[in-house]
Write a protein that holds these residues in place. Structure first.
Motif, PDB file in Angstrom:
ATOM      1  N   LYS A 131      10.174   3.349   0.034  1.00 44.29           N
ATOM      2  CA  LYS A 131       9.710   3.950  -1.214  1.00 44.29           C
ATOM      3  C   LYS A 131       9.594   2.888  -2.291  1.00 44.29           C
ATOM      4  O   LYS A 131      10.204   1.832  -2.213  1.00 44.29           O
ATOM      5  N   LYS A 159       0.853  -1.183   0.000  1.00 47.16           N
ATOM      6  CA  LYS A 159       0.000   0.000   0.000  1.00 47.16           C
ATOM      7  C   LYS A 159       0.888   1.232   0.000  1.00 47.16           C
ATOM      8  O   LYS A 159       1.890   1.283   0.697  1.00 47.16           O
ATOM      9  N   GLY A 173       1.098   5.643  -0.080  1.00 45.45           N
ATOM     10  CA  GLY A 173       0.455   6.930   0.152  1.00 45.45           C
ATOM     11  C   GLY A 173       0.918   7.943  -0.874  1.00 45.45           C
ATOM     12  O   GLY A 173       1.416   7.596  -1.957  1.00 45.45           O
ATOM     13  N   GLU A 174       0.787   9.196  -0.545  1.00 46.49           N
ATOM     14  CA  GLU A 174       1.194  10.271  -1.451  1.00 46.49           C
ATOM     15  C   GLU A 174       2.712  10.284  -1.627  1.00 46.49           C
ATOM     16  O   GLU A 174       3.455  10.014  -0.704  1.00 46.49           O
ATOM     17  N   GLY A 175       3.169  10.598  -2.819  1.00 46.84           N
ATOM     18  CA  GLY A 175       4.593  10.714  -3.102  1.00 46.84           C
ATOM     19  C   GLY A 175       5.325   9.386  -3.206  1.00 46.84           C
ATOM     20  O   GLY A 175       6.544   9.356  -3.183  1.00 46.84           O
ATOM     21  N   GLY A 176       4.603   8.301  -3.297  1.00 46.59           N
ATOM     22  CA  GLY A 176       5.250   6.998  -3.437  1.00 46.59           C
ATOM     23  C   GLY A 176       5.793   6.441  -2.141  1.00 46.59           C
ATOM     24  O   GLY A 176       6.590   5.502  -2.145  1.00 46.59           O
ATOM     25  N   ASN A 177       5.396   7.009  -1.014  1.00 45.03           N
ATOM     26  CA  ASN A 177       5.851   6.497   0.280  1.00 45.03           C
ATOM     27  C   ASN A 177       5.000   5.311   0.706  1.00 45.03           C
ATOM     28  O   ASN A 177       3.789   5.309   0.563  1.00 45.03           O
TER      29      ASN A 177
END
Length: 148
Positions: A123, A82, A84-88
């Motif tokens: 990442k 899973k 989140g934003e920015g590929g984190n």
């Protein structure tokens, strides 16, 4: 006094080694603690037979590691996580996740405790993990971390 070590012991040797120690140390400490046995003729025969069996087992483990090495060379692994934003990634990718992905995608079973990551993977991208297949054999596995 000659003794045979039943398990590895600091500064004396490894399991199965025949070592010479002072009689008091062997009789009063090592033997009662279960670390060693007296090196009589019967125990020497047992130790030699155990050493032969251990050597055969070590050869088989090495051969299995060589075979696994050939299979791993063709393996492609993608760990889905899973994001989140920015590929984190939420959390980080663990060796257990890599081992599960390897098993699901390539039908290869590897113990995750033998994997060494350089650092936490947080990442999306391509990474490497070192697999210690045997004492003498290791393999660098390339894998990809991708979103679900």
């Amino acid at each position: 006094m000659e003794i045979i070590l039943k398990s590895a012991y600091k500064k004396l040797g490894k399991k199965g080694d025949m070592v010479s120690v002072k009689a008091g140390y062997g009789r009063n400490y090592l033997i009662p603690q279960g670390v060693a046995v007296v090196a009589n003729s019967g125990n020497k025969k047992i130790a030699l037979e155990n050493a032969k069996q251990a050597a055969g087992k070590a050869l088989k483990l090495k051969a299995d590691a060589q075979a696994l090495l050939a299979v791993l060379a063709t393996a492609k692994v993608v760990v889905r996580v899973k994001v989140g934003e920015g590929g984190n990634i939420f959390g980080s990718v663990t060796p257990l996740q890599i081992a599960k992905s390897l098993k699901e995608q390539n039908k290869i079973i590897v113990d995750y405790t033998t994997m060494r990551l350089e650092g936490p993977i947080k990442k999306i991208g391509t990474y490497q993990v070192e697999l210690a297949l045997h004492e003498e054999i290791s393999y660098i596995l390339n894998f990809e971390v991708a979103p679900i």
